[in-house]
Every structure is written in structure tokens, then in C-alpha cells.
Design an enzyme around this catalytic site. Structure first.
Site, PDB file in Angstrom:
ATOM      1  N   GLU A 111     -32.690  10.769   3.025  1.00 38.74           N
ATOM      2  CA  GLU A 111     -31.685  11.417   3.876  1.00 38.74           C
ATOM      3  C   GLU A 111     -30.492  10.468   4.021  1.00 38.74           C
ATOM      4  OE1 GLU A 111     -32.562  13.577   7.815  1.00 38.74           O
ATOM      5  OE2 GLU A 111     -31.636  11.686   8.414  1.00 38.74           O
ATOM      6  N   LYS A 117     -14.196   8.781   3.946  1.00 34.61           N
ATOM      7  CA  LYS A 117     -13.767   7.388   3.870  1.00 34.61           C
ATOM      8  C   LYS A 117     -12.314   7.331   4.299  1.00 34.61           C
ATOM      9  CE  LYS A 117     -13.987   3.197   1.151  1.00 34.61           C
ATOM     10  NZ  LYS A 117     -12.679   2.658   1.403  1.00 34.61           N
ATOM     11  N   ASP A 119      -8.687   6.129   5.183  1.00 36.93           N
ATOM     12  CA  ASP A 119      -7.817   5.152   4.541  1.00 36.93           C
ATOM     13  C   ASP A 119      -7.017   4.426   5.613  1.00 36.93           C
ATOM     14  OD1 ASP A 119      -7.008   3.841   2.367  1.00 36.93           O
ATOM     15  OD2 ASP A 119      -5.667   5.387   1.605  1.00 36.93           O
ATOM     16  N   TYR A 227     -17.694   4.281  13.102  1.00 35.89           N
ATOM     17  CA  TYR A 227     -18.683   4.694  12.109  1.00 35.89           C
ATOM     18  C   TYR A 227     -19.899   3.780  12.056  1.00 35.89           C
ATOM     19  CZ  TYR A 227     -15.650   1.588   9.315  1.00 35.89           C
ATOM     20  OH  TYR A 227     -14.885   0.551   8.868  1.00 35.89           O
ATOM     21  N   LYS A 316     -15.361   7.399  -4.445  1.00 36.38           N
ATOM     22  CA  LYS A 316     -13.908   7.511  -4.346  1.00 36.38           C
ATOM     23  C   LYS A 316     -13.384   8.812  -4.966  1.00 36.38           C
ATOM     24  CE  LYS A 316     -11.539   4.155  -3.371  1.00 36.38           C
ATOM     25  NZ  LYS A 316     -11.377   2.723  -3.432  1.00 36.38           N
ATOM     26  N   CYS A 410      30.431  16.758  -6.553  1.00 33.96           N
ATOM     27  CA  CYS A 410      29.172  17.493  -6.438  1.00 33.96           C
ATOM     28  C   CYS A 410      28.822  18.101  -7.798  1.00 33.96           C
ATOM     29  CB  CYS A 410      29.325  18.594  -5.388  1.00 33.96           C
ATOM     30  SG  CYS A 410      27.965  19.767  -5.394  1.00 33.96           S
ATOM     31  N   CYS A 413      29.165  22.241  -7.330  1.00 33.49           N
ATOM     32  CA  CYS A 413      30.426  22.963  -7.091  1.00 33.49           C
ATOM     33  C   CYS A 413      31.663  22.134  -7.412  1.00 33.49           C
ATOM     34  CB  CYS A 413      30.484  23.484  -5.657  1.00 33.49           C
ATOM     35  SG  CYS A 413      30.737  22.184  -4.436  1.00 33.49           S
ATOM     36  N   CYS A 428      28.008  16.448  -0.362  1.00 31.60           N
ATOM     37  CA  CYS A 428      29.016  17.288  -0.994  1.00 31.60           C
ATOM     38  C   CYS A 428      29.884  17.832   0.129  1.00 31.60           C
ATOM     39  CB  CYS A 428      28.313  18.425  -1.743  1.00 31.60           C
ATOM     40  SG  CYS A 428      29.331  19.888  -1.980  1.00 31.60           S
ATOM     41  N   CYS A 434      29.747  25.733  -1.400  1.00 34.27           N
ATOM     42  CA  CYS A 434      28.902  25.188  -2.465  1.00 34.27           C
ATOM     43  C   CYS A 434      27.665  26.080  -2.610  1.00 34.27           C
ATOM     44  CB  CYS A 434      28.485  23.759  -2.122  1.00 34.27           C
ATOM     45  SG  CYS A 434      27.281  23.080  -3.290  1.00 34.27           S
TER      46      CYS A 434
HETATM   47  S1  IVH Z   1     -18.853   1.577   6.578  1.00 36.06           S
HETATM   48  C1  IVH Z   1     -21.180  -1.963   5.859  1.00 36.06           C
HETATM   49  N1  IVH Z   1     -17.741   3.936   6.820  1.00 36.06           N
HETATM   50  O1  IVH Z   1     -13.912   1.198   3.832  1.00 36.06           O
HETATM   51  C2  IVH Z   1     -20.364  -0.773   5.927  1.00 36.06           C
HETATM   52  N2  IVH Z   1     -16.415   2.132   6.044  1.00 36.06           N
HETATM   53  O2  IVH Z   1     -14.320  -0.206   1.347  1.00 36.06           O
HETATM   54  C3  IVH Z   1     -18.939  -1.024   5.890  1.00 36.06           C
HETATM   55  N3  IVH Z   1     -14.079   2.721   5.622  1.00 36.06           N
HETATM   56  O3  IVH Z   1     -14.162  -1.977   5.289  1.00 36.06           O
HETATM   57  C4  IVH Z   1     -18.102   0.002   6.398  1.00 36.06           C
HETATM   58  N4  IVH Z   1     -14.238   4.826   6.206  1.00 36.06           N
HETATM   59  O4  IVH Z   1     -12.502  -0.272   6.298  1.00 36.06           O
HETATM   60  C5  IVH Z   1     -17.571   2.651   6.473  1.00 36.06           C
HETATM   61  N5  IVH Z   1     -16.862   6.054   7.132  1.00 36.06           N
HETATM   62  C6  IVH Z   1     -16.705   4.783   6.775  1.00 36.06           C
HETATM   63  C7  IVH Z   1     -15.461   4.276   6.355  1.00 36.06           C
HETATM   64  C8  IVH Z   1     -15.360   2.937   5.979  1.00 36.06           C
HETATM   65  C9  IVH Z   1     -13.437   3.867   5.782  1.00 36.06           C
HETATM   66  C10 IVH Z   1     -13.464   1.489   5.129  1.00 36.06           C
HETATM   67  C11 IVH Z   1     -13.747   0.264   5.956  1.00 36.06           C
HETATM   68  C12 IVH Z   1     -14.459  -0.654   5.023  1.00 36.06           C
HETATM   69  C13 IVH Z   1     -13.946  -0.193   3.699  1.00 36.06           C
HETATM   70  C14 IVH Z   1     -14.861  -0.596   2.569  1.00 36.06           C
END
Ligand code: IVH
Length: 677
Positions: A111, A117, A119, A227, A316, A410, A413, A428, A434
Site C-alpha cells: 500500500e 510533488k 514545486d 507531507y 516526474k 507599426c 498600420c 503604436c 490601427c
Molecule cells: S517527501 C524523505 N513529499 O521534493 C522524503 N517531498 O525531490 C522527502 N517535495 O525535498 C520529501 N512534494 O522539497 C516529499 N509530497 C512530497 C513532496 C516533496 C515536493 C519536494 C521536497 C523534497 C524534494 C525531493
């Protein structure tokens, strides 16, 4: 086998390059290459080190997470290292990860908890007796920067944990990010002022958090999701990650509602595909998903590697950055006459689409980034936003390049172009004479965020103008289906659809109408601010420059632009005709039918301190919400009081948004003012 010299040389070169890019990425917020290219360098080095272990050095970037922090903030030593994540770039990579995990824990199916993830940048938050005492960035994974003062300004992060039952001392880990909307607005403002723009929301978040003045951080409106945990009493850990997140949520910590519990590889990949499909609809940027083994006992069995845990992996999304060559720079004329340089590119495939053009915003930006015809550039595509050139790769600049200059006339025109001191744009001077400006102003009027006239796009506007059906936007509402559908014009069905869309667009809001008028300097947000400040069009029309400047965010230049707009007889005449044609809005939003929580389903669990559950239910119902006893996948919000039951775990499993009492009060308060407006 002994490593050949070429492998050693290549490894040295890669290390040097990676260190260089680390510095640009982490310290200077100014990356030289795309994430995908960086990942490629790192992977190549990892491969060499795997093939020839004797080439591994103690300080190889593959052993480290980032670089040491800047000297500006106090250094913070993490009690437990802040690890990074391994990356998977394909379904095969994920399958291999799942296989490794299953072999180690001796289970048929594992599970996982699957998460977006984000940014942004990782932070550690230490709470002592429920109070936020310290916040730090990740830094190199061992030592980060003390950014407590700045983190305190992030509204999503509670300064005091809600509810009870939290350990005496605990560490929360999560991601600070900048919502896309704030990122775009921040860059728009920077561009207007001719300042440096941030390359992406992550750099903007990082730049904003690492400000010496917390007021700047506060103004940037950063967001946060937790997280995971760092320091945490082992005997207080529940069995699984989702239960821990449920506890965090009950203490008022924000947990991402997209997080789901999934079963095995199939569950992971299904989650990935769903998130990939909706990534652009999320209000924040994500660059992939993360899968984590959900049971802490299994996580412990799997352990951690040099820089990342073995129980988690980041899957990714395909890169949204790439490199290509600029073949020409052309000029487009916009609604306000602004001349926008546009780069023509050698076609390049980014994040699922072929990109052939990128906006260069204004001539200042072309020169600041020193983009020349013939240059190789990094292109970035974010959501449905027009692709942008991130930077030139100077190393690849050919001996002969052509420097772009703005035309003196421009290109549409032939009128003279003018540059206004203090403004980034060259314009312009042709005004509505125009054809480009004329057409763009009609397109703007019809656009989705303005009058939202469905189906009235570029081509149709061209036809209507060419056939002299319309001159001003008010003429649109005089069109008749019969006239449009005459032979050699348009089909009966299209004509009917357009007339219906025009009819529907008449019922609008004051903010949309103001935005649709295309007053210079009045974007969507300013239009909304004006509407909620002045309430009626009459009030705005009559406001003098001083009254206009009393509105938040409206400075002298925009106040003057609004004031002047409403003093032009032809503008007033077009407005009169639009209203006469039936364009309308509710000046005071109706109470019935527009209840703010209509269509939302709530479930309440645990006991609340400021009211009984019955009272909360009654309040929510008067605002239009439905309140049910049991939770289901279609519940929108779970309100959590003290001692919540199993509903909380379910909410997290199903991705139902969890809110605490403080948020509920806030929501009731906000919704209440909406009905009174
Ligand atoms: S877990 C040991 N969960 O991704 C676990 N990281 O590439 C480490 N990040 O340093 C982090 N979303 O800045 C985790 N849902 C997510 C995340 C996440 C973004 C970033 C975080 C980490 C980096 C690693």
C-alpha cells in the site's frame, strides 16, 4: 574492472558541472539549464559511479542534496537529515521501485500513499507545546537556514496548533510554494516596473522565503502543505502515513487534498495519469507525484540510502522545459497598441505540445536577457500560459547573431511608434485606426474572463470586421441570425449559436463588464477591486482621481487612465448602447440563488469549542450548504473538532478537504459577508 581514464575524466567534469548548476539553482535562484538537463547530468554521474564504485568521492553531488546555505540567515543543523527523493522518469522506473520494495518487505502488494510533488521548497517546522518555535529551509540536507520570521508570515502555517493531543515537541516537514496566480501577478508587476522576473513559481517561492525583510515575504502570499514528520516521538506515531496526516490536519496543519492511498503499482500509475491530466487545473505548480510506502513499520524495514529513503520515489512529469533555436523575432500589435516582440523558434516538443513561438514581452526583456536571432535558448511552457524564453545559452551562441531592434513604425498600420517614459512598452500611435488594435479590443471584450461570448474567436471577428458587420463592440448585440446566415456568410447553425452566446453574455457582473471595456491598466483583479469598492457603474463613472486612488492597489497612473476613459464621449456612447442592448448585472448580488455555499456538502466530526455541532450545521445550511451525517467520496469538506473519529482517516483516503474549527469560522465569516454585499 578498473575504471578507464575517460570515465574518471567524465565523472570529474560532471561533478564540476553539477556543482555549478547547484549553485545557480539553489543559491542564486538563476538556473542555467532546464531541470530535465540537470537530471540527465546527475543520472549520468550516478551511472558511472554505479559502474565504477572506486570513482565515488565523499563529496560527490550524488551523496549530497544541494549546497550549503547563503550566509545571510543563521544556520540550523537538522536533528534528522532532510532527505531528497529518487526520481523515476518512466513507468518502468516505478515498476522497478515497486519490485525492490516488495522484495525487501516480502509482500505481494504494497500500500502506498500517493501525493502531488509540489514545486516549491522543503521546510522543517518545529513545534514545542503546540507553538511554532523554529522554521528552517533544507539547505544541504544537514544544515539549513533559519527562516522562522519569514515562515510566520505564511497564513497557511499555524503559529499555534489547534485541538489537543499533539506531542510536546514535534517536527513537521512540508513544502512552501507560490500559487500560480500570485506568481503570474508578481511577475506582471515586476515586468511593468522593468524589474527582474522570476523564472518559475519555485524560484519565486524560494526567493520570497529567503528575504531578509519578512514584510516582503508576507506580501508574496506563499502557501504550504505538510507531507511528513521529522523529529517525532516514536511511541506516538500511528501505523500509517495517512493517519499521521489526519492528525496533522486535526491540529490545523494544511494537508493537500489530492493525496490518496493507493494499492500496488497499478494504483500508483493510475494516480499518476489522473494527476498528469489535471495538473494545469491545480492552483499550484507540480512537477510529478510522490509515492511513499504507507506503513511506518515497512518504511523502517526499507531504510534510507545516501541521499534518499528507499521507501519513496518521485515520479516526474515529462519536462516542460527544453532548448531550441531562435530563427526570427517578429512584432505583434496588441489591444492597447503595445508592440510585443515574439520569438519564432525551431519547433520543439515540450510537455506534450509542439512550440513554435515564445513571447518576449517587451524590448527591455529582449535586451535584459540578451536574446539574439540565431541564439540557442531554454524554453519553458507552464500550463496554458504562452511559452517563454527562460534564458540564452551563451556557450552555444554562434559567431554571427543579429540584434533585435523595435521598428519605428507599426508593422500593421504604419503609424509612428512611441515609447512613453517610465513604461516598458513601445506603442503604436494609431489607436482604433490601427486594425490590429481594433480587432484585439473586440477579442478582449468577448474573451472568457470578460463578457465570455462563447465561439466568438479570432476568425469570426476577422470575418465580422471584414464584412462590415461590426465597428464597435456594441454592434455585436445588433447582429441578427438571419443577416449572418445569408448566403456566402456563415452557416445557419453557427449563426444561431453565436446569437445565443451573445444573448447569454448579456447577464454579467460589474467586474467583468469593467474588465471587458479594456481600460488601460484595469486588469481582472483591478476590475474586481473597483466593483467591490464602488458597487455601481455610476459611482465609478463619477469618481474623481482622488477617490479612485483611495482604492487599494490603484496608483495615480491607473486612476488617471480610468478617469480619462469615462470622460470620452465615444466611450460613454458605447457603454450606453451596450446597456440599451440589454447588458446587465446585479449591482447588489441577490441573496437567494447565489448563496455562497450552495452545492457544497459538509460533514462535521468531533466536538467544536465555539458552538455545538447543531449550531454549526444550522449556520452552514443558511449559507446554502448541505450537511450530512456520513462521509462519502462526494463530500466537499470535513469539519474536524476535538477527538475526531474514523471519518478523518476516510477523508484523507478520499481526498476530502479537511478543515478545523478556525477555518470553519473563517469560512462562515467570509461567506456571510458575501451574502450581505
Ligand atoms: S517527501 C524523505 N513529499 O521534493 C522524503 N517531498 O525531490 C522527502 N517535495 O525535498 C520529501 N512534494 O522539497 C516529499 N509530497 C512530497 C513532496 C516533496 C515536493 C519536494 C521536497 C523534497 C524534494 C525531493
Amino acid at each position: 574492472m578498473r575504471a578507464p581514464d575517460s570515465a574518471k575524466q567524465r565523472a570529474d567534469y560532471l561533478r564540476q558541472q553539477i556543482e555549478l548548476h547547484n549553485r545557480h539553482y539553489y543559491q542564486l535562484d538563476d538556473p542555467l539549464i532546464s531541470d530535465a538537463e540537470y537530471d540527465q547530468l546527475l543520472r549520468e554521474l550516478q551511472q558511472i559511479e554505479q559502474d565504477y564504485p572506486e570513482l565515488v568521492t565523499q563529496d560527490s553531488p550524488t551523496r549530497r542534496v544541494g549546497v550549503a546555505p547563503l550566509k545571510l540567515f543563521a544556520a540550523v543543523r537538522h536533528e534528522l537529515p532532510m532527505l531528497s527523493l529518487e526520481n523515476a522518469f518512466s513507468e518502468q522506473d516505478v515498476a522497478a521501485f515497486d519490485r525492490r520494495v516488495r522484495e525487501r518487505v516480502q509482500l505481494e502488494t504494497v500500500e502506498y500513499i500517493a501525493e502531488p510533488k509540489l514545486d516549491g521548497l522543503a521546510v522543517s517546522l518545529i513545534y514545542e507545546r503546540g507553538r511554532l518555535v523554529r522554521a528552517a529551509t533544507r539547505g544541504d540536507g544537514h544544515t539549513g537556514e533559519d527562516v522562522t520570521q519569514n515562515v510566520r508570515t505564511i497564513r497557511d502555517i499555524p503559529l499555534k496548533l489547534a485541538g489537543e493531543g499533539y506531542p510536546e515537541r514535534l517536527e513537521i516537514r512540508g513544502e512552501v510554494f507560490m500559487p500560480k496566480k500570485n506568481f503570474l501577478a508578481l511577475n506582471d508587476r515586476a515586468r511593468e516596473r522593468g524589474e527582474k522576473v522570476f523564472m518559475n513559481p519555485r524560484n519565486a517561492a524560494s526567493g520570497s522565503l529567503r528575504q531578509l525583510d519578512p514584510k516582503i515575504t508576507a506580501a508574496r502570499r506563499l502557501g504550504f502543505f505538510c507531507y511528513g514528520h521529522g523529529i517525532y516521538p516514536a511511541d506516538r506515531l500511528p501505523e500509517r502515513q495517512q493517519e499521521l496526516l489526519a492528525q496533522f490536519a486535526s491540529w490545523g496543519l494544511p494537508v493537500n487534498r489530492e493525496i490518496e492511498v493507493v494499492q500496488g503499482l497499478a494504483g500508483c500509475l493510475d494516480y499518476y495519469r489522473r494527476l498528469l491530466a489535471c495538473r494545469h487545473d491545480l492552483p499550484y505548480e507540480i512537477d510529478g507525484v510522490v509515492y511513499k510506502v504507507s506503513r511506518f513499520s515497512l518504511q523502517a524495514k526499507l531504510g534510507v540510502g545516501a541521499r534518499a529513503p528507499r521507501w519513496a520515489i518521485a515520479h516526474k512529469f515529462p519536462a516542460e522545459e527544453s532548448t531550441t533555436r531562435v530563427t526570427a523575432i517578429t512584432v505583434q500589435v496588441g489591444r492597447t497598441g503595445a508592440l510585443t516582440p515574439v520569438a519564432c523558434l525551431e519547433p520543439v516538443f515540450i510537455g506534450g505540445v509542439t512550440v513554435t513561438h515564445a513571447t518576449l514581452h517587451n524590448v527591455g526583456e529582449v535586451h535584459r536577457k540578451d536574446i539574439r536571432i540565431g541564439d540557442t535558448v531554454v524554453i519553458r511552457r507552464a500550463g496554458d500560459v504562452i511559452p517563454e524564453i527562460v534564458k540564452v545559452i551563451l556557450e552555444k551562441r554562434p559567431a554571427r547573431t543579429e540584434i533585435f531592434t523595435m521598428p519605428a513604425r507599426c508593422p500593421v498600420c504604419g503609424s509612428d511608434t512611441i515609447s512613453i517614459p517610465g513604461e516598458a512598452a513601445v506603442r503604436c500611435s494609431g489607436g482604433l485606426f490601427c486594425p490590429a488594435q481594433h480587432k484585439e479590443s473586440i477579442k478582449h471584450f468577448a474573451s472568457r474572463k470578460a463578457m465570455d461570448i462563447e465561439g466568438l474567436g479570432d476568425k469570426l471577428i476577422d470575418q465580422l470586421l471584414a464584412k462590415n458587420f461590426i465597428r464597435t463592440v456594441a454592434d455585436l448585440y445588433r447582429l441578427s441570425a438571419d443577416e449572418l446566415a445569408r448566403p456566402d456568410r456563415m452557416g445557419k447553425k453557427s449563426a444561431d449559436n453565436l446569437i445565443q452566446a451573445l444573448e447569454r453574455s448579456k447577464q454579467t457582473t460589474l467586474a467583468r463588464f469593467l474588465y471587458a471595456l479594456g481600460i488601460r491598466g484595469v486588469g481582472e483583479i483591478t476590475a474586481q477591486t473597483l466593483a467591490s469598492h464602488f458597487h455601481t457603474l455610476e459611482n465609478i463613472k463619477n469618481a474623481d482621481e482622488k477617490a479612485l486612488q483611495d482604492v487599494a492597489d490603484i496608483g495615480p497612473a491607473i486612476a488617471r487612465s480610468i478617469f480619462t476613459f469615462f470622460r470620452q464621449p465615444h466611450n460613454l456612447e458605447v457603454i450606453r448602447q451596450l446597456l440599451e442592448a440589454g447588458v446587465r448585472w446585479d449591482e447588489a448580488p441577490a441573496r437567494v440563488g447565489s448563496l455562497p455555499l450552495r452545492g457544497r456538502t459538509f460533514v462535521i466530526t468531533g466536538s467544536l469549542s465555539s458552538m455545538t455541532r447543531e449550531e454549526a450545521k444550522a449556520k452552514l445550511q443558511t449559507l446554502g450548504a448541505k450537511v450530512t451525517e456520513s462521509i462519502s467520496q462526494s463530500t466537499d469538506y470535513l469539519v474536524v473538532g476535538a477527538a475526531p473519529g474514523s471519518k478523518l482517516t476516510k477523508a484523507l483516503e478520499w481526498g476530502v478537504e479537511v478543515i478545523d474549527e478556525k477555518k470553519l469560522l473563517h469560512l462562515l465569516d467570509r461567506s456571510d459577508t458575501q451574502t450581505q454585499q
